[in-house]
Design a protein around this motif. Structure first.
Motif, PDB file in Angstrom:
ATOM      1  N   LYS A 137       0.829  -1.197   0.000  1.00  0.00           N
ATOM      2  CA  LYS A 137       0.000   0.000   0.000  1.00  0.00           C
ATOM      3  C   LYS A 137       0.874   1.262   0.000  1.00  0.00           C
ATOM      4  O   LYS A 137       1.836   1.371   0.762  1.00  0.00           O
ATOM      5  CB  LYS A 137      -0.920   0.013   1.214  1.00  0.00           C
ATOM      6  CG  LYS A 137      -2.002  -1.073   1.214  1.00  0.00           C
ATOM      7  CD  LYS A 137      -3.083  -0.768   0.188  1.00  0.00           C
ATOM      8  CE  LYS A 137      -4.223  -1.790   0.249  1.00  0.00           C
ATOM      9  NZ  LYS A 137      -5.094  -1.599   1.411  1.00  0.00           N
ATOM     10  N   GLY A 140      -2.595   4.183   1.122  1.00  0.00           N
ATOM     11  CA  GLY A 140      -3.892   3.521   1.133  1.00  0.00           C
ATOM     12  C   GLY A 140      -4.279   2.816  -0.145  1.00  0.00           C
ATOM     13  O   GLY A 140      -5.353   2.207  -0.214  1.00  0.00           O
ATOM     14  N   LYS A 177     -15.203  -0.553  -8.036  1.00  0.00           N
ATOM     15  CA  LYS A 177     -15.480   0.652  -7.260  1.00  0.00           C
ATOM     16  C   LYS A 177     -15.477   1.924  -8.092  1.00  0.00           C
ATOM     17  O   LYS A 177     -15.762   3.002  -7.571  1.00  0.00           O
ATOM     18  CB  LYS A 177     -14.434   0.796  -6.139  1.00  0.00           C
ATOM     19  CG  LYS A 177     -14.400  -0.359  -5.157  1.00  0.00           C
ATOM     20  CD  LYS A 177     -13.257  -0.190  -4.172  1.00  0.00           C
ATOM     21  CE  LYS A 177     -13.132  -1.376  -3.236  1.00  0.00           C
ATOM     22  NZ  LYS A 177     -11.965  -1.252  -2.323  1.00  0.00           N
ATOM     23  N   VAL A 340      -5.310  12.153  -2.035  1.00  0.00           N
ATOM     24  CA  VAL A 340      -6.044  11.798  -0.815  1.00  0.00           C
ATOM     25  C   VAL A 340      -6.232  10.289  -0.790  1.00  0.00           C
ATOM     26  O   VAL A 340      -6.712   9.692  -1.764  1.00  0.00           O
ATOM     27  CB  VAL A 340      -7.422  12.496  -0.764  1.00  0.00           C
ATOM     28  CG1 VAL A 340      -8.185  12.066   0.481  1.00  0.00           C
ATOM     29  CG2 VAL A 340      -7.243  14.001  -0.811  1.00  0.00           C
ATOM     30  N   ALA A 341      -5.842   9.672   0.303  1.00  0.00           N
ATOM     31  CA  ALA A 341      -5.972   8.222   0.426  1.00  0.00           C
ATOM     32  C   ALA A 341      -7.436   7.822   0.337  1.00  0.00           C
ATOM     33  O   ALA A 341      -8.308   8.493   0.924  1.00  0.00           O
ATOM     34  CB  ALA A 341      -5.363   7.751   1.747  1.00  0.00           C
ATOM     35  N   PRO A 342      -7.735   6.739  -0.395  1.00  0.00           N
ATOM     36  CA  PRO A 342      -9.139   6.290  -0.518  1.00  0.00           C
ATOM     37  C   PRO A 342      -9.673   5.803   0.819  1.00  0.00           C
ATOM     38  O   PRO A 342      -8.943   5.246   1.633  1.00  0.00           O
ATOM     39  CB  PRO A 342      -9.062   5.166  -1.541  1.00  0.00           C
ATOM     40  CG  PRO A 342      -7.653   4.655  -1.446  1.00  0.00           C
ATOM     41  CD  PRO A 342      -6.810   5.855  -1.115  1.00  0.00           C
ATOM     42  N   SER A 343     -10.957   5.983   1.015  1.00  0.00           N
ATOM     43  CA  SER A 343     -11.591   5.493   2.238  1.00  0.00           C
ATOM     44  C   SER A 343     -12.314   4.199   1.927  1.00  0.00           C
ATOM     45  O   SER A 343     -13.081   4.113   0.967  1.00  0.00           O
ATOM     46  CB  SER A 343     -12.597   6.532   2.770  1.00  0.00           C
ATOM     47  OG  SER A 343     -13.548   6.868   1.797  1.00  0.00           O
ATOM     48  N   ASP A 344     -12.055   3.185   2.689  1.00  0.00           N
ATOM     49  CA  ASP A 344     -12.679   1.878   2.480  1.00  0.00           C
ATOM     50  C   ASP A 344     -14.132   1.871   2.978  1.00  0.00           C
ATOM     51  O   ASP A 344     -14.469   2.529   3.920  1.00  0.00           O
ATOM     52  CB  ASP A 344     -11.875   0.778   3.189  1.00  0.00           C
ATOM     53  CG  ASP A 344     -10.480   0.642   2.592  1.00  0.00           C
ATOM     54  OD1 ASP A 344     -10.345   0.914   1.382  1.00  0.00           O
ATOM     55  OD2 ASP A 344      -9.549   0.293   3.344  1.00  0.00           O
TER      56      ASP A 344
END
Length: 344
Positions: A137, A140, A177, A340-344
Motif C-alpha cells: 500500500k 492507502g 469501485k 487523498v488516500a481512498p476510504s474503504d
C-alpha cells in the motif's frame, strides 16, 4: 447533434465523436439510433458502429423546407446514409459489452489506438517484503493501482494487466469501485521481463502498445499522452529524463575500474511507459528470438532493428519504487500533489 435533411422527407441526425474523427478515414466511432418524425411522418433509423468510412455513402445535402419542426430550418452538416444492416452491429456491440462485464472486464467505448501492457508480475526482492512490492500500500492504495488509475483516466482503449492469477483480484476489486471507459484483460507473466511483455502484447488488439512498469506509480496522465503523441509520429518513443550525475563505465561487469566516462549531456535515464507501434514491437521480438538476444527494456528491441526511437522528456518524479526509501519519497510526492488516500 447535427441535423440534416436528406432527399427523402426524413430528418437525419449525425452524432460525431471528435476524437475518432481525427483518425478519418479509418472509422466512424459513433453509435446512435434516432427516430425523428418529419412532415410525411416517415422515419429514418441511423446507426453507425465502427463502420469503415468506405462503406458509408455520402448523401446530397438540400435546403430544408418550411415544414421543419418548430418552423425552423435545421443546420446543415455532412451526412451519411448507412445501410440498415448496421443495426445488427449495434446489437453485437451491446452483447460484447454484456459478456465483458460478466467476465469481470470493462468494455471499451473509446475507440482509441493505444493499448497498455501493465507489468505487475515481478517479485521485488530488493524491497524485502513478504509480498511483491507492487501490492504494498502506498497512501492507502496498492502501488500498482496508482498507474492503473492513470491509464483508466487516459485515452487508452485497453489495458492488459500482466500478473499472477492470485493477484488479479486487486485490480478487479478496484474496477468494481469506479467507472472506466476501456477494456481490461489479464495474462500471466513469464520468466523474464521480456517474456512478460510478449505475453501482454499477445493480448493487445490496438495498433500502438504502451509498456509500463507497475512499480512506477507516479506517472502522470500528461506524461502518458505526451509520449503517446511522440510514438504516433515516430513509431517508437519512451519517457526519459536527462541524467544529472556523471556516469562511469566499468571495464567489466565485476570490475571496479573505470573504462570510460560518457558525456553527461548525451545521457538519458530511461523510464516507462515505452510506447511502440505494435507491429514493430512484434517484429523486434521475432528478431531477438531468432538472434538469441536479451534486453532489459522494450525500445531496445526496436533499436536492434536499426530503427530510431524518440526520447520524450518526462518528470524526475516518475520514480521506480524499489526499496523502502523509495516508498517514503513517493508518499512525499503524492502529498505534494494533493493525493487523498481512498476510504474503504
Amino acid at each position: 447533434l447535427k441535423p440534416l435533411q436528406p432527399p427523402s422527407s426524413s430528418l437525419l441526425l449525425v452524432m460525431e465523436k471528435p476524437a475518432a474523427f481525427r483518425l478519418l478515414p479509418i472509422l466512424v466511432c459513433s453509435a446512435v439510433v434516432l427516430h425523428v418524425p418529419w412532415e410525411s411522418e416517415k422515419r429514418l433509423n441511423f446507426i453507425a458502429v465502427g463502420q469503415p468510412v468506405r462503406d458509408i455513402r455520402p448523401t446530397r445535402m438540400v435546403q430544408p423546407t418550411s415544414a421543419s419542426p418548430r418552423g425552423r430550418a435545421p443546420g446543415l452538416a455532412h451526412g451519411f446514409a448507412v445501410p440498415m444492416a448496421l443495426a445488427g452491429a449495434a446489437a453485437a456491440f451491446a452483447a460484447r459489452s454484456q459478456r465483458a462485464r460478466a467476465q469481470g472486464r470493462t468494455a471499451c467505448a473509446s475507440g482509441g489506438d493505444v493499448g497498455v501492457v501493465l507489468l505487475s508480475a515481478g517479485v521485488g526482492k530488493r524491497m524485502g517484503a513478504s509480498i511483491p512490492k507492487q501490492y504494498i500500500k502506498l497512501m492507502g492504495l496498492e502501488i500498482a493501482l496508482h498507474s492503473f488509475d492513470t491509464f483508466l483516466d487516459s485515452s487508452a482503449a485497453e489495458i492488459v494487466v500482466v500478473c499472477a492469477d492470485e493477484w488479479q483480484y486487486v485490480f478487479k476489486d478496484h474496477l468494481a469501485k469506479r467507472s472506466a471507459d476501456c477494456e481490461v484483460k489479464f495474462t500471466n507473466g513469464g520468466n523474464e521481463r521480456q517474456d512478460s511483455v510478449r505475453n501482454g502484447l499477445a493480448e493487445l488488439t490496438t495498433p500502438i502498445a504502451a509498456i509500463h512498469d507497475a512499480a512506477r506509480p507516479l506517472l502522470t496522465k500528461e506524461e502518458f499522452e505526451k509520449v503517446v503523441e511522440d510514438a504516433r509520429e515516430h513509431d517508437a518513443a519512451l519517457l526519459a529524463v536527462r541524467t544529472k550525475a556523471t556516469i562511469k563505465q566499468a571495464t567489466g561487469p565485476k570490475d571496479s575500474f573505470v573504462a570510460a566516462t560518457p558525456k553527461r549531456k548525451l545521457l538519458w535515464e530511461a523510464h516507462t511507459p515505452q510506447v511502440i507501434r505494435a507491429d514493430l514491437l512484434r517484429k523486434g521480438f521475432e528478431h531477438a528470438e531468432k538472434e538469441g538476444l536479451e534486453v532489459t527494456d522494450d525500445v531496445s528491441l526496436v533499436e536492434l532493428l536499426g530503427e530510431k526511437v524518440k526520447l520524450t522528456e518526462g518528470e524526475y518524479t516518475n520514480i521506480k519504487v524499489t526499496t523502502p526509501e523509495d516508498i517514503a519519497v513517493a508518499e512525499t510526492i503524492l502529498k505534494q500533489r494533493g493525493f487523498v488516500a481512498p476510504s474503504d
